[in-house]
Design a protein around this motif. Structure first.
Motif, mmCIF file in Angstrom:
data_model
loop_
_atom_site.group_PDB
_atom_site.id
_atom_site.type_symbol
_atom_site.label_atom_id
_atom_site.label_comp_id
_atom_site.label_asym_id
_atom_site.label_seq_id
_atom_site.Cartn_x
_atom_site.Cartn_y
_atom_site.Cartn_z
ATOM 1 N N ARG A 238 3.505 35.384 -30.563
ATOM 2 C CA ARG A 238 4.180 34.510 -31.517
ATOM 3 C C ARG A 238 5.557 35.090 -31.802
ATOM 4 N NH1 ARG A 238 3.760 33.296 -37.416
ATOM 5 N NH2 ARG A 238 3.837 31.023 -37.642
ATOM 6 N N HIS A 239 6.589 34.254 -31.701
ATOM 7 C CA HIS A 239 7.967 34.700 -31.875
ATOM 8 C C HIS A 239 8.567 33.999 -33.087
ATOM 9 C CE1 HIS A 239 7.687 36.344 -27.786
ATOM 10 N NE2 HIS A 239 7.103 35.191 -27.472
ATOM 11 N N VAL A 240 9.191 34.775 -33.967
ATOM 12 C CA VAL A 240 9.755 34.259 -35.211
ATOM 13 C C VAL A 240 11.230 34.621 -35.268
ATOM 14 C CG1 VAL A 240 9.601 34.307 -37.733
ATOM 15 C CG2 VAL A 240 7.528 34.533 -36.350
ATOM 16 N N GLY A 241 12.059 33.675 -35.728
ATOM 17 C CA GLY A 241 13.480 33.945 -35.873
ATOM 18 C C GLY A 241 13.752 35.050 -36.883
ATOM 19 N N ARG A 242 14.902 35.701 -36.739
ATOM 20 C CA ARG A 242 15.206 36.873 -37.560
ATOM 21 C C ARG A 242 16.401 36.679 -38.485
ATOM 22 N NH1 ARG A 242 14.813 39.744 -32.209
ATOM 23 N NH2 ARG A 242 12.609 40.226 -31.954
ATOM 24 N N HIS A 243 16.966 35.487 -38.520
ATOM 25 C CA HIS A 243 18.231 35.304 -39.240
ATOM 26 C C HIS A 243 18.127 34.149 -40.236
ATOM 27 C CE1 HIS A 243 19.883 37.975 -36.174
ATOM 28 N NE2 HIS A 243 19.307 37.194 -35.272
ATOM 29 N N ARG A 244 18.862 34.295 -41.350
ATOM 30 C CA ARG A 244 18.908 33.213 -42.339
ATOM 31 C C ARG A 244 19.612 31.983 -41.768
ATOM 32 N NH1 ARG A 244 18.000 34.392 -47.746
ATOM 33 N NH2 ARG A 244 17.612 36.594 -48.216
ATOM 34 N N ALA A 245 20.750 32.222 -41.111
ATOM 35 C CA ALA A 245 21.520 31.127 -40.518
ATOM 36 C C ALA A 245 21.150 30.979 -39.043
ATOM 37 C CB ALA A 245 23.012 31.398 -40.665
ATOM 38 N N MET A 246 21.565 29.867 -38.454
ATOM 39 C CA MET A 246 21.297 29.612 -37.046
ATOM 40 C C MET A 246 21.964 30.686 -36.191
ATOM 41 S SD MET A 246 19.628 27.169 -35.348
ATOM 42 C CE MET A 246 19.707 25.706 -36.385
ATOM 43 N N ALA A 247 21.174 31.413 -35.406
ATOM 44 C CA ALA A 247 21.702 32.511 -34.595
ATOM 45 C C ALA A 247 20.696 32.846 -33.502
ATOM 46 C CB ALA A 247 21.992 33.740 -35.458
ATOM 47 N N LEU A 248 21.121 33.723 -32.593
ATOM 48 C CA LEU A 248 20.268 34.140 -31.486
ATOM 49 C C LEU A 248 19.268 35.195 -31.939
ATOM 50 C CD1 LEU A 248 19.475 34.491 -28.462
ATOM 51 C CD2 LEU A 248 21.342 36.160 -28.303
ATOM 52 N N ARG A 331 15.140 32.078 -39.330
ATOM 53 C CA ARG A 331 13.874 32.783 -39.521
ATOM 54 C C ARG A 331 12.745 31.847 -39.956
ATOM 55 N NH1 ARG A 331 15.275 36.563 -44.761
ATOM 56 N NH2 ARG A 331 15.207 34.956 -46.385
ATOM 57 N N ARG A 332 13.055 30.597 -40.188
ATOM 58 C CA ARG A 332 12.009 29.613 -40.465
ATOM 59 C C ARG A 332 11.432 29.022 -39.182
ATOM 60 N NH1 ARG A 332 12.057 27.858 -45.754
ATOM 61 N NH2 ARG A 332 11.049 25.905 -45.156
ATOM 62 N N ASP A 333 12.065 29.326 -38.048
ATOM 63 C CA ASP A 333 11.622 28.773 -36.763
ATOM 64 C C ASP A 333 10.728 29.766 -36.035
ATOM 65 O OD1 ASP A 333 13.074 26.277 -36.832
ATOM 66 O OD2 ASP A 333 14.894 27.488 -36.589
ATOM 67 N N ARG A 334 9.803 29.231 -35.266
ATOM 68 C CA ARG A 334 8.872 30.063 -34.515
ATOM 69 C C ARG A 334 8.394 29.286 -33.294
ATOM 70 N NH1 ARG A 334 6.419 26.957 -37.950
ATOM 71 N NH2 ARG A 334 4.222 26.386 -37.727
ATOM 72 N N PHE A 335 7.881 30.014 -32.332
ATOM 73 C CA PHE A 335 7.226 29.396 -31.184
ATOM 74 C C PHE A 335 6.277 30.415 -30.585
ATOM 75 C CE2 PHE A 335 10.854 31.567 -29.375
ATOM 76 C CZ PHE A 335 10.427 32.033 -28.139
ATOM 77 N N TRP A 336 5.398 29.968 -29.700
ATOM 78 C CA TRP A 336 4.452 30.842 -29.025
ATOM 79 C C TRP A 336 4.805 30.943 -27.541
ATOM 80 C CZ3 TRP A 336 3.127 27.712 -33.026
ATOM 81 C CH2 TRP A 336 2.364 28.262 -34.064
ATOM 82 N N SER A 337 4.371 32.028 -26.933
ATOM 83 C CA SER A 337 4.537 32.171 -25.486
ATOM 84 C C SER A 337 3.296 32.816 -24.890
ATOM 85 C CB SER A 337 5.775 33.018 -25.155
ATOM 86 O OG SER A 337 5.559 34.384 -25.466
ATOM 87 N N ALA A 338 3.125 32.610 -23.588
ATOM 88 C CA ALA A 338 2.017 33.220 -22.845
ATOM 89 C C ALA A 338 2.381 33.212 -21.368
ATOM 90 C CB ALA A 338 0.714 32.456 -23.082
ATOM 91 N N GLY A 339 1.746 34.100 -20.620
ATOM 92 C CA GLY A 339 1.916 34.103 -19.171
ATOM 93 C C GLY A 339 3.269 34.588 -18.697
ATOM 94 N N ALA A 340 3.880 35.555 -19.404
ATOM 95 C CA ALA A 340 5.178 36.082 -18.982
ATOM 96 C C ALA A 340 5.068 36.721 -17.603
ATOM 97 C CB ALA A 340 5.683 37.100 -19.996
ATOM 98 N N ARG A 341 6.117 36.491 -16.784
ATOM 99 C CA ARG A 341 6.088 36.982 -15.403
ATOM 100 C C ARG A 341 7.512 37.248 -14.929
ATOM 101 N NH1 ARG A 341 5.200 35.200 -9.976
ATOM 102 N NH2 ARG A 341 3.470 36.348 -9.028
ATOM 103 N N PHE A 342 7.723 38.353 -14.199
ATOM 104 C CA PHE A 342 9.025 38.690 -13.613
ATOM 105 C C PHE A 342 8.797 38.948 -12.133
ATOM 106 C CE2 PHE A 342 12.629 41.748 -12.884
ATOM 107 C CZ PHE A 342 13.641 40.824 -13.096
ATOM 108 N N ALA A 343 9.387 38.095 -11.291
ATOM 109 C CA ALA A 343 9.071 38.114 -9.862
ATOM 110 C C ALA A 343 10.338 38.016 -9.034
ATOM 111 C CB ALA A 343 8.131 36.956 -9.526
ATOM 112 N N GLU A 344 10.188 38.217 -7.728
ATOM 113 C CA GLU A 344 11.285 38.016 -6.790
ATOM 114 C C GLU A 344 11.272 36.578 -6.306
ATOM 115 O OE1 GLU A 344 11.348 40.689 -3.541
ATOM 116 O OE2 GLU A 344 11.204 42.480 -4.790
ATOM 117 N N GLY A 345 12.426 35.920 -6.378
ATOM 118 C CA GLY A 345 12.521 34.558 -5.896
ATOM 119 C C GLY A 345 13.455 33.735 -6.755
#
Length: 377
Positions: A238-248, A331-345
């Motif tokens: 689970r990934h949660v934003g870290r900033h009060r204002a819109m940011a990366l 920081r009010r925004d969040r999303f989930w991730s699964a199946g991370a992969r780093f490959a050649e191609g």
């Protein structure tokens, strides 16, 4: 250090067998994102169909004669070289102001003369598969005239590419006539942003068309065909934003390029789940700073799994490169991730969505933890 995967090498070899017949620069970027840089007169050129046919019929006799070429600056600030005789606009690759216009124009006369001869040679021997996109509103008669103009030079095979729309699924290219193949991609890149390529359908199409034309087997393009270059935890996160204002907010790990082959294209991919109340601007993947192909999250799709990915080359002069996910949000925004992969191609390869509960399980206290601690893959 790993070598270039067999699948990636085979795709690169097959991409070399194609040449663009213009329209815009999209197929040139397809080849670049696939890891190859073949030369071609029309590879990075805007070429209207009527002018292309007219040029083919006379062997581009007046292309590049003294006085034919003009330099102009695009809206994006790049020098383009315009053939007045055939209305062909070639991207020089030089930003405005980076070189004296007179020097560049002289170079373009020499470069384009060489590429014109090469195109005519390719047309005569028929060894390349020629690619032309066809829009929904373009008359069938125009493409028929194009085939006649091409075949007057030699026995080239043409690949006619159309858009399938958002419901595209991988499908084999079809031979619709002798020396004529048809196939579809999900969408074309925007006319003025030809670099925004939807690469996966193009890779499927190129491989399928090559296999059909050469009488060989298509390349398996499932995820297993692209070997992992780095083992990542693929568990649900689970990934949660870290900033009060819109940011990366970045959810990446820093990798050392020295551990990888820097002339190979690598791809990071992950499945993401965007909740209904997500108000951020973007969810995306990163595979180093020198990005080639990519697919960001479609924010119109909520409460379902979708895959994001980015491919690129790791810079040999960099001490660290980011690999992972990013979000533009608060920081009010969040999303989930699964199946991370780093490959050649150049693409991540086909795989099914995660078999996880929908919606993903909520982790108590993770909102606060996500704001306080750096999150890495």
């Amino acid at each position: 250090m790993t070598g270039i995967s067999t699948t990636a090498a085979r795709l690169a070899e097959r991409l070399h067998a194609f040449r663009s017949l213009g329209d815009n620069c999209e197929f040139g970027f397809v080849q670049r994102y696939g890891g190859v840089e073949p030369s071609g007169l029309l590879r990075f050129s805007y070429t209207p169909m009527a002018d292309l046919i007219r040029g083919l019929r006379c062997g581009f006799a007046d292309f590049g004669v003294p006085g034919d070429l003009r330099l102009s600056v695009s809206a994006g600030g790049t020098y383009y070289c315009h053939s007045v005789a055939y209305n062909i606009w070639a991207n020089t690759g030089h930003p405005a102001g980076s070189i004296e216009p007179a020097v560049l124009l002289e170079r373009e006369y020499g470069r384009l003369a060489h590429l014109k001869r090469k195109l005519l040679d390719d047309l005569a021997d028929g060894s390349k598969i020629l690619v032309r996109k066809v829009g929904r509103d373009e008359p069938e008669a125009d493409f028929a005239r194009l085939t006649e103009a091409v075949w007057a030079h030699g026995p080239s095979t043409l690949l006619r590419v159309t858009e399938a729309g958002p419901d595209w699924i991988p499908e084999p290219a079809r031979r619709v006539a002798d020396r004529l193949i048809a196939g579809r991609v999900r969408r074309f890149a925007p006319a003025e942003q030809a670099w925004e390529v939807d690469l996966e359908p193009w890779m499927h199409l190129v491989d399928s068309a090559y296999a059909l034309e050469r009488g060989v087997a298509p390349t398996p393009l499932d995820a297993a065909a692209f070997p992992e270059a780095l083992t990542l935890p693929g568990r649900l996160r689970r990934h949660v934003g870290r900033h009060r204002a819109m940011a990366l907010s970045a959810y990446t790990r820093a990798v050392d390029p020295a551990g990888f082959r820097t002339d190979a294209v690598h791809v990071f991919s992950s499945w993401v789940w965007i909740p209904e109340d997500f108000a951020g601007d973007r969810v995306f993947a990163a595979a180093g700073y020198a990005r080639l192909g990519w697919r960001d999250a479609d924010l119109s799709r909520r409460r379902c799994w979708q895959r994001v990915w980015a491919a690129g080359r790791l810079r040999p002069d960099a001490t660290r490169e980011p690999v992972g996910l990013g979000m533009i949000g608060t920081r009010r925004d969040r999303f989930w991730s699964a199946g991370a992969r780093f490959a050649e191609g150049p693409i991540p390869g086909d795989e099914p969505a995660p078999d996880l509960p929908m919606p993903p399980f909520r982790f108590p206290g993770r909102d606060l933890l996500g704001r306080l601690l750096p999150r890495v893959l």
